[in-house]
Design an enzyme around this catalytic site. Structure first.
Site, PDB file in Angstrom:
ATOM      1  N   ASP A 216       0.826  -1.198   0.000  1.00  0.00           N
ATOM      2  CA  ASP A 216       0.000   0.000   0.000  1.00  0.00           C
ATOM      3  C   ASP A 216       0.869   1.260   0.000  1.00  0.00           C
ATOM      4  O   ASP A 216       1.840   1.347   0.755  1.00  0.00           O
ATOM      5  CB  ASP A 216      -0.861  -0.048   1.281  1.00  0.00           C
ATOM      6  CG  ASP A 216      -1.983   0.954   1.293  1.00  0.00           C
ATOM      7  OD1 ASP A 216      -2.830   0.886   0.394  1.00  0.00           O
ATOM      8  OD2 ASP A 216      -2.016   1.805   2.209  1.00  0.00           O
ATOM      9  N   GLU A 284       1.831  -0.507  -5.044  1.00  0.00           N
ATOM     10  CA  GLU A 284       0.841   0.530  -5.342  1.00  0.00           C
ATOM     11  C   GLU A 284       1.595   1.850  -5.284  1.00  0.00           C
ATOM     12  O   GLU A 284       1.846   2.396  -4.214  1.00  0.00           O
ATOM     13  CB  GLU A 284      -0.301   0.552  -4.318  1.00  0.00           C
ATOM     14  CG  GLU A 284      -1.382   1.545  -4.756  1.00  0.00           C
ATOM     15  CD  GLU A 284      -2.067   2.325  -3.639  1.00  0.00           C
ATOM     16  OE1 GLU A 284      -3.116   2.913  -3.902  1.00  0.00           O
ATOM     17  OE2 GLU A 284      -1.550   2.365  -2.508  1.00  0.00           O
TER      18      GLU A 284
HETATM   19  C1  GLC Z   1      -4.171   2.964  -0.688  1.00  0.00           C
HETATM   20  C2  GLC Z   1      -5.373   2.066  -0.637  1.00  0.00           C
HETATM   21  C3  GLC Z   1      -6.549   2.869  -0.216  1.00  0.00           C
HETATM   22  C4  GLC Z   1      -6.277   3.436   1.161  1.00  0.00           C
HETATM   23  C5  GLC Z   1      -4.985   4.220   1.186  1.00  0.00           C
HETATM   24  C6  GLC Z   1      -4.528   4.466   2.591  1.00  0.00           C
HETATM   25  O1  GLC Z   1      -4.263   3.930  -1.668  1.00  0.00           O
HETATM   26  O2  GLC Z   1      -5.548   1.420  -1.859  1.00  0.00           O
HETATM   27  O3  GLC Z   1      -7.729   2.127  -0.210  1.00  0.00           O
HETATM   28  O4  GLC Z   1      -7.326   4.270   1.551  1.00  0.00           O
HETATM   29  O5  GLC Z   1      -3.945   3.528   0.562  1.00  0.00           O
HETATM   30  O6  GLC Z   1      -4.082   3.278   3.164  1.00  0.00           O
END
Ligand code: GLC
Ligand code: CA
Length: 562
Positions: A216, A284
């Site tokens: 994440d 991500e």
């Molecule tokens: C990422 C996740 C999202 C979350 C954010 C904070 O972007 O995909 O759903 O709210 O991180 O953890």
């Protein structure tokens, strides 16, 4: 035709070619009828995914959490939230998946914890300057009374990225940084204990048998020294973000050594030299441009990174050709696969997104009073877009329900919204609930078969009944059967490991040839108004929608030709 990707130069590892299905544990299958999906529910439905033909699942967080951001606020990284089950349930889920030849990727949330994590609670209790505070980013406020936040950073969900605490003695205290919700304090990744803790968490889940991690906010862990001011709005999840650099909280060079250390840990779980045993991680990282994002997938770091440029591309042939070419150039330059994606739990579902005007910015949620998408057009384009994506060499991620052609819930009542974006934006941004609605399995059952009761933590729109799994199964024209066919043919024709050549100057058409040991597959996506003829002698292996009366490819349709 110009060759833009040489598939033969890559070693043959599963994660270079995998189709990975994202499960949102809250919304996939509810075993106990409390209206929230859970691990036993997931385990019971796994055969559906084997039959669909995917290679792996990624599960969004199921750890102990107050659920301030649907589990992306973790209070205990080594345990399961009672909402979702127990550690034994997690072990059963992994074992069942492996029995079915599905790999399991879990979510790792290292940028921030929950404010209810033991470390943050200890930090609050221990006071300014303490070692406990040093694991997070606490600072004194500005101004004579320290009444102003330490800098002007804004949180992704809206409002300031700083919250002031009250010290244990009741006095107004220090401020802590949270790039997301106030209940998600950011760790200080300069601290060796933070690094050691996450390395230990990696071992915990690897020892339990998971095949990898989706990481994440991988581009956010390290902040620029001195935390300098930055004016721009945080556009992480809605919109495309500023092109003129991304601010001192994102994509700092210092993040890479963290991932090098993690890669060494992952590698230590496979010393056999047999790549089928690889444990992997996927970033991500909302990072631009592609060449900068490719730094995350150097051979010593992540195996994969989501191709968000593809997700963000407008429905124009030239833009699609461009992103395909740029993506291969960037990833091939570091020997990484390209990892395609069109939808996830943070964005408006692509069956809805593609039914909006082409030049409208990608919205962060849609409400009843907003202009509504053209559902039919959206689904038609979504099927064409996915048929293009699943033919492209590399890996792909699918978001639960996209195989049913599910639209976003665009008329959800505001009072049931749960995404912190809605509150934090002062009710100006709808947020992500509309894509997170529980899955429809059986049209005639309570909660459309999501669970044994009528309860669902978010309401299902009426349109979902006709789209339930049982309604689509066996109907050759359904989106579900299209996905099944695509995944089968993708395997048979070895598309994911193929080489790709693209036709240039094709106007409103994207045309690529994918060549593998199984032969050449031509893929045509027609974004123009008029029909496109199927080249003579070609066999139509698959079409994302009906061909016209003459057998030509109509607008917003993709065909695979053999
Ligand atoms: C990422 C996740 C999202 C979350 C954010 C904070 O972007 O995909 O759903 O709210 O991180 O953890
Ligand atoms: Ca449940």
């Amino acid at each position: 035709m110009t060759t833009i990707h040489d598939g033969t130069s890559h070693p043959d590892a599963w994660w270079r070619k995998a189709v990975i299905y994202q499960i949102y544990p809250r919304s996939w299958a509810d075993a106990n009828g409390d209206g929230i999906g859970d691990l036993p529910g997931i385990t019971s439905r796994l055969p559906y995914l084997r039959d669909l033909g995917v290679d792996a699942v990624w599960l969004s967080p199921f750890y102990t959490s107050p659920q301030a951001d649907a589990g992306y606020d973790v209070a205990d990284y080594r345990d399961i939230d009672p909402l979702f089950g127990t550690l034994d349930d997690a072990k059963d889920m992994v074992a069942r998946a492996h029995e079915l030849d599905l790999r399991v990727i879990v979510d790792l949330v290292p940028n921030h914890s929950s404010d209810e994590h033991a470390w943050f609670q200890a930090a609050l209790a221990a006071g300014p300057g303490s070692p406990e505070r040093a694991r997070y980013i606490f600072r004194d406020g500005k101004g004579p009374e320290g009444n102003e936040p330490p800098n002007n950073w804004k949180a992704v969900f809206g409002g300031s990225a700083w919250t002031r605490i009250t010290e244990a003695d009741g006095s107004p205290g220090q401020w802590y940084l949270h790039l997301f919700d106030p209940k998600q304090p950011d760790f200080d990744w300069n601290h060796s204990e933070v690094r050691a803790e996450f390395e230990s968490v990696l071992h915990f889940w690897l020892d339990l048998g998971v095949d990898g991690f989706r990481v994440d906010v991988a581009h956010g862990l390290v902040k620029e020294a001195g935390l300098p001011d930055w004016e721009a709005e945080q556009e992480l999840l809605g919109g495309t973000g500023p092109d003129d650099g991304q601010g001192p909280m994102w994509d700092q060079d210092g993040v890479h050594e963290i991932y090098e250390a993690w890669r060494r840990i992952l590698n230590s779980y496979n010393t056999s030299g047999d790549s089928s045993q690889d444990r992997v991680m996927c970033a991500e990282a909302w990072v631009k441009p592609a060449s900068r994002a490719a730094r995350y997938v150097r051979q010593t770091e992540f195996h994969q990174a989501f191709n968000f440029d593809f997700l963000d591309t407008t429905w124009r042939a030239a833009d699609l050709r461009d992103v395909i070419e740029t993506s291969y150039a960037a990833n091939d330059s570091v020997g990484a696969p390209t990892t395609w994606v069109l939808s996830n739990h943070d964005v408006v579902r692509h069956a809805t997104r593609l039914g909006l005007p082409i030049d409208a910015p990608r919205p962060n949620g849609i409400g009843a009073e907003d202009a509504q998408p053209d559902a039919e057009l959206g689904l038609r384009r979504a099927r064409a877009a996915t048929a293009l994506m699943l033919a492209l060499p590399g890996g792909s991620y699918l978001w639960q329900g996209e195989e049913l052609g599910l639209p976003e819930h665009t008329t959800m009542p505001d009072d049931v919204r749960q995404d912190p974006t809605w509150e934090r934006s002062g009710h100006t941004v709808k947020g992500r609930d509309g894509c997170r609605v529980p899955m429809p399995w059986e049209a005639d059952k309570p909660s459309l078969g999501f669970g044994p009761s009528e309860q669902t933590w978010l309401p299902q729109p009426e349109s979902y009944a006709a789209l339930a799994v049982d309604q689509q199964t066996g109907d050759e024209t359904s989106t579900l059967e299209l996905y099944r066919t695509m995944l089968r043919l993708r395997r048979e024709r070895a598309l994911a490991g193929g080489s790709l050549a693209m036709a240039t100057n094709t106007g409103e058409v994207v045309q690529v040839d994918i060549t593998s040991a199984a032969g050449t597959t031509t893929v045509i996506t027609n974004l123009g108004e008029g029909p496109v003829e199927v080249p003579e002698g070609a066999t139509v292996l698959l079409a994302s929608g009906p061909l016209d009366a003459k057998g030509d490819v109509p607008t917003d349709t993709t065909v695979w030709l053999g």
